[in-house]
Design an enzyme around this catalytic site. Structure first.
Site, PDB file in Angstrom:
ATOM      1  N   GLY A  68       5.921  21.385  22.767  1.00  0.00           N
ATOM      2  CA  GLY A  68       6.925  20.431  23.221  1.00  0.00           C
ATOM      3  C   GLY A  68       6.347  19.022  23.305  1.00  0.00           C
ATOM      4  N   ALA A  69       5.219  18.913  23.984  1.00  0.00           N
ATOM      5  CA  ALA A  69       4.596  17.613  24.148  1.00  0.00           C
ATOM      6  C   ALA A  69       3.195  17.784  24.716  1.00  0.00           C
ATOM      7  CB  ALA A  69       5.418  16.741  25.093  1.00  0.00           C
ATOM      8  N   GLU A  97       4.691  15.885  31.396  1.00  0.00           N
ATOM      9  CA  GLU A  97       3.480  15.309  30.788  1.00  0.00           C
ATOM     10  C   GLU A  97       2.966  14.145  31.624  1.00  0.00           C
ATOM     11  OE1 GLU A  97       2.427  17.333  28.854  1.00  0.00           O
ATOM     12  OE2 GLU A  97       4.237  18.304  28.083  1.00  0.00           O
ATOM     13  N   HIS A 139       1.003  15.390  34.593  1.00  0.00           N
ATOM     14  CA  HIS A 139      -0.348  15.864  34.266  1.00  0.00           C
ATOM     15  C   HIS A 139      -1.408  14.785  34.504  1.00  0.00           C
ATOM     16  CE1 HIS A 139      -0.281  19.917  32.800  1.00  0.00           C
ATOM     17  NE2 HIS A 139       0.530  19.702  31.774  1.00  0.00           N
TER      18      HIS A 139
HETATM   19  N1  BES Z   1      -0.617  20.785  27.729  1.00  0.00           N
HETATM   20  C1  BES Z   1       0.639  21.234  27.218  1.00  0.00           C
HETATM   21  C2  BES Z   1       0.732  21.146  25.725  1.00  0.00           C
HETATM   22  C3  BES Z   1       0.077  22.278  25.007  1.00  0.00           C
HETATM   23  C4  BES Z   1       0.725  23.482  24.898  1.00  0.00           C
HETATM   24  C5  BES Z   1      -1.165  22.159  24.444  1.00  0.00           C
HETATM   25  C6  BES Z   1       0.136  24.546  24.231  1.00  0.00           C
HETATM   26  C7  BES Z   1      -1.770  23.203  23.802  1.00  0.00           C
HETATM   27  C8  BES Z   1      -1.119  24.408  23.683  1.00  0.00           C
HETATM   28  C9  BES Z   1       1.796  20.436  27.806  1.00  0.00           C
HETATM   29  O1  BES Z   1       1.539  19.848  29.031  1.00  0.00           O
HETATM   30  C10 BES Z   1       2.923  21.408  28.027  1.00  0.00           C
HETATM   31  O2  BES Z   1       2.793  22.239  28.868  1.00  0.00           O
HETATM   32  N2  BES Z   1       3.984  21.293  27.257  1.00  0.00           N
HETATM   33  C11 BES Z   1       5.086  22.204  27.270  1.00  0.00           C
HETATM   34  C12 BES Z   1       6.319  21.611  27.860  1.00  0.00           C
HETATM   35  C13 BES Z   1       6.310  21.567  29.341  1.00  0.00           C
HETATM   36  C14 BES Z   1       7.539  20.862  29.878  1.00  0.00           C
HETATM   37  C15 BES Z   1       6.174  22.927  29.976  1.00  0.00           C
HETATM   38  C16 BES Z   1       5.346  22.580  25.829  1.00  0.00           C
HETATM   39  O3  BES Z   1       4.776  21.934  24.941  1.00  0.00           O
HETATM   40  O4  BES Z   1       6.088  23.502  25.592  1.00  0.00           O
HETATM   41 ZN    ZN Z   2       1.708  21.106  30.687  1.00  0.00          ZN
END
Ligand code: BES
Ligand code: ZN
Length: 878
Positions: free
Chosen positions: A265-266, A302, A305
């Site tokens: 997602g991000a 994000e 974080h």
């Molecule tokens: N740190 C993650 C992104 C990530 C996800 C990096 C998997 C490496 C592997 C980010 O902070 C995150 O958790 N993103 C989620 C969305 C969030 C609103 C729960 C995502 O990408 O789905």
């Molecule tokens: Zn996250």
């Protein structure tokens, strides 16, 4: 063999060297990028002389190497694509200089440095930095970074990296450069760079202490107008983190970049978040209310974080839920404060049950903090995220708002700048509140969802009410025995007409409105109770457990009308509908006329209740999904039967409630201009939930109503929801409207995703054939994760009856997709494969069809570690 290696938490040891600072110079060019890195390194005091330094790499090509400016002789080091070893590094601080070449254009894994729509961008979490340069690519190695980016002015007028801008200039030959300085020591997974030709909107935010922060959101040219909601969400997030947690932003700039090709997602890179464009771009004509809410949520997540993840990061990847579970909890709280708390809670519990519960009861079950893994990318799971957030929420429930905040303040104070562990996280709550969380810690260490079984009795003569709660957790892979956990059960005793019941004396583990289970069984005795109460248990879903309660349909419907806890009012209606469907699907015993009518009346009453908000009513009118019925049944599942039964129940509800529902539907029509506000959102959600019930229940004239709403909608929410109703019911209009939608929106990739996802949910027997044909079309964007997930991810997760077709065609479709995509993007492939986690719960015919598909995948040569890991665990004997 590297591919077989399992990593254990018990083997954790710090690296023998630390990397103090990083100075990089990256030259961007279409074919190859050159990465020159100077690492300032020193041995730890305890490191024995002669200890080799082994840096991680992944598909790298070293072109030169030097220490303190002197080129290294060949015998001093060994460089392969995936590691760089210095046999005898200096036993003092030194500078290692390497030069490597990387090929972003060929990088279809979308990890490391890659190119999306012409823009160079990076994704480093969890182990992508090693695909950019040789490094100690682990989260407990924290360094400051200075990055110089050099690129052609036309190809990449925009050059961004972490931290604060520290100069720009001309680099000759039509090129320019930009320098970025990040003063906050950070792990490599938070590194980011973006180079490209992008549009931008800017704004600014002044922190509570008066510091001005420049905000920028970058996107494809021409889409700037679609970034304003994201910017608004960002500013609200920054203000909320100051208000709720006392946390301010800590750099001069905060940038967000939207890219089209992104595995997740991000990503929260320090000062430079990189987003899947689906979580940035929105306008009323193309984005739904759900999209707007999703953007708000992901932007907040994000951003949050920055403190829960970046300032305090994880010691190792086993601690992933330290940042993810906590940050999901924080983004949930943000949405609750910005919108409706009750509605958000129900939505989050629905997500938990739909994603985490099946994970926790199947072959991929693992604790929120696992103790071993083969492939860390496969541990970004619903358990780490959603259950991780529930565990934090239980701490807040047990300690109270003030006690929780005291613990969080101590966490930020004590661990700012650290790479921390779950133990350290729990310790701050212990120290700040003077409590012992030893048993509570089991929530982090044990997999499996506890069941809490309820028995109660009321004795009229002695006016005594007794409540007995018993907990049990089934074995999970590798954990045969389960000890009792700390389970906070918030409750109320509801008396006649919904008045709260009072008592004169109570004995047992109870405080105010909460029973805290610590042993296997707890009995609470209430004395001086005038009438038999109806217990409302696990209010607000105070613990991530399965509650088994003996309430009759009558009692449930009583709670649905009278409970002061909105969550349990919703839950009661769900339980009633669930019981009818489960009985009908398993015992072949249809519900009685009387019980269907009682449910229909309660739903109609809910839909018209003046005191309830629209979004809540919409949730109440949405019956449990087919997948959740399957989960409740648990064994020998026949998804087709469940599909039929659910449609039949909707038909019975409609028979009785259609006039009332239609009345509400029409009363909710609006000519107001679109705004993504909670109030408007709720109204549309209710209207569209009713439309869905009417169409799926086969109400007279409902098809025409849906077609009309589709045709005259003035926003994407109303249009897409009308289309969804038609597609899920597969009415005679379905194919025509799908074709129309494609014609109008086919050029907008994010709307195309909605079309693909709807196709994937079609219930008719033609669906697998159509999906195969779409994927086989040479024009299908086969490397874009969003498109692939919309089509195949949605099919595997949200079309249970067709995924589990008795002829196995659904299973084979997903399995062969996994084998194909695995050759290009293993992460997307592995994720799609998790749809099979429920395979053992099917009836024998479907079970063997699923196993056959999995075995044929197993026979595919050269599977990635990502897919091999999920496949191995999915097939392991249970
Ligand atoms: N740190 C993650 C992104 C990530 C996800 C990096 C998997 C490496 C592997 C980010 O902070 C995150 O958790 N993103 C989620 C969305 C969030 C609103 C729960 C995502 O990408 O789905
Ligand atoms: Zn996250």
């Amino acid at each position: 063999m590297r591919n077989e290696e399992t990593i254990y938490l018990k083997d954790y040891a710090p690296a023998p060297y630390r990397i103090v600072s990083v100075d990089m110079e990256v030259t961007f060019a279409p074919e190859q990028c050159r990465v020159r890195t100077q690492l300032t390194i020193e041995p730890l005091p305890a490191t024995a002389p002669g200890t080799p330094l082994i840096l991680d790499g992944d598909e790298l090509r070293l072109t030169s190497i030097a220490i303190d400016g002197a080129p290294l002789v060949l015998s001093a080091y060994e460089a392969t694509a995936d590691s760089l070893t210095l046999h005898e590094p200096p036993q003092r601080r030194f500078v290692l200089e390497t030069d490597v070449m990387v090929e972003p254009e060929a990088n279809t894994k979308l990890m490391g440095l890659y190119r999306s729509n012409g823009t160079w961008c990076t994704q480093c979490e969890p182990e992508g930095f090693r695909r950019i340069t040789y490094f100690l690519d682990r989260p407990d190695v924290l360094a400051t970074y200075r990055v110089t980016m050099i690129a052609d002015r036309t190809l990449a007028p925009v050059l961004l990296a972490n931290g604060n801008p520290a100069g720009t200039g001309d680099a000759g030959d039509g090129r320019h450069f930009a320098v970025w300085d990040d003063p906050h020591p950070k792990p490599a997974y938070l590194f980011a760079m973006v180079a490209g030709d992008l549009g931008v909107i800017t704004d600014s935010f002044t922190t509570a202490s008066g510091k001005a922060v420049d905000l920028g959101i970058y996107c494809e040219h021409g889409k700037e107008g679609e970034c304003h909601w994201a910017m608004d969400s960002l500013k609200r997030s920054m203000a909320w983190d100051e208000r709720r947690f006392g946390r301010e932003y800590d750099l001069d700039v905060f940038n967000i970049v939207a890219v089209s090709d992104f595995n997740f997602g991000a990503m929260e890179n320090k000062g430079l978040n990189i987003f899947n464009d689906k979580y940035v771009l929105a306008k009323a004509e193309t984005a739904t209310d759900g999209d707007f809410e999703g953007i708000e949520r992901v932007i907040a997540h994000e951003y949050f974080h920055n403190w829960s993840g970046n300032r305090i990061t994880c010691r190792d990847w086993f601690q992933l839920c330290l940042k993810e579970g906590l940050t999901v909890y924080r983004d949930q709280e943000f949405t609750s404060d910005e919108r409706s708390r009750a509605v958000k809670r129900i939505e989050d519990v629905r997500t938990l049950r739909a994603t985490q519960f099946p994970e926790d009861s199947g072959p991929l079950a693992h604790p929120p903090r696992p103790d071993h893994y083969r492939e860390i990318n496969n541990f970004y799971t619903a358990t780490v995220y959603e259950k991780g957030a529930e565990v934090v929420r239980m701490l807040a429930t047990l300690l109270g708002e003030a006690g929780f905040r005291k613990g969080m303040d101590l966490y930020f104070e004590r661990h700012d700048g650290d790479a921390a562990t779950i133990e350290q996280f729990l310790k701050v709550f212990e120290d700040a509140n003077g409590v012992d969380l030893e048993q509570f810690k089991l929530w982090y260490l044990d997999a499996g969802t506890p069941t809490v079984e309820v028995a109660d009795s009321y004795d009229e003569a002695s006016r005594t009410y007794r409540l007995t709660l018993t907990q049990r957790t089934l074995p999970t892979p590798g954990q045969p025995e389960k000890a009792p956990r700390v389970i906070p059960v918030r409750f109320g005793l509801v008396g006649p007409n919904g008045a709260p019941t009072t008592w004169s004396r109570v004995s047992g583990d109870v405080r105010d409105d909460m029973v805290v289970l610590t042993g296997e069984t707890t009995t609470i005795t209430f004395e001086g109770v005038a009438n038999r109460p109806v217990p409302s248990l696990l209010r607000d879903f105070s613990a991530p457990v399965k509650l088994v309660s003996p309430l009759s349909q009558e009692d449930q419907l009583f709670l649905a009308r009278h409970d002061s806890d909105p969550f349990n009012r919703w839950q009661a209606l769900q339980d009633v509908a669930m019981a009818l469907m489960v009985d009908a699907a398993t015992l072949g015993r249809p519900w009685t006329e009387a019980s269907a009518s009682a449910l229909a009346d309660a739903l109609a009453e809910t839909a018209t209740a003046p005191s309830l908000d629209d979004a809540f009513k919409a949730l109440a009118l949405t019956l449990p999904t087919e997948a959740s019925v399957a989960r409740t049944i648990g064994v020998d599942v026949d998804p087709e039967r469940i599909h039929t039964v659910r449609r039949a129940l909707l038909a019975d509800i409609v028979k009785r409630a259609a006039p009332v529902l239609e009345g509400v539907y029409h009363s909710l029509a609006s000519t107001e201009g679109y705004a993504p506000t909670a109030a408007q959102n709720g109204r549309r959600a209710l209207r569209n939930a009713i439309l869905r019930v009417l169409v799926l229940g086969g109400a007279q004239g409902a098809d025409a109503l849906a077609a009309e709403q589709y045709a005259h909608a003035t926003n994407m929410t109303d249009r897409a929801d009308a289309l969804e109703a038609v597609v899920l019911a597969w009415t005679p209009d379905a194919e025509r409207l799908l074709a129309d939608f494609r014609l109008h929106y086919g050029n907008d990739p994010l709307v195309l995703d909605k079309w693909l996802a709807l196709h994937a949910r079609a219930p008719d027997d033609g669906v697998v054939g159509r999906l195969r044909a779409m994927l086989a079309d040479p024009a299908f964007p086969r490397n874009n994760p969003n498109r692939l997930r919309s089509l195949v991810g949605t099919f595997g997760m949200s079309n249970p009856a067709q995924f589990a077709r008795p002829d196995g065609a659904g299973f084979q479709f997903v399995a062969s997709f996994v084998a194909d995509v695995d050759t290009r993007n293993p992460q997307v492939a592995a994720r799609a494969l998790t749809a099979f986690r429920v395979w053992r719960s099917f009836e024998p015919g479907r079970r063997s069809a699923a196993e056959a598909a999995l075995r044929s995948l197993e026979a595919t040569p050269g599977l990635s570690r990502n897919v091999a890991d999920i496949l191995g665990r999915t097939l392991a004997p249970s």
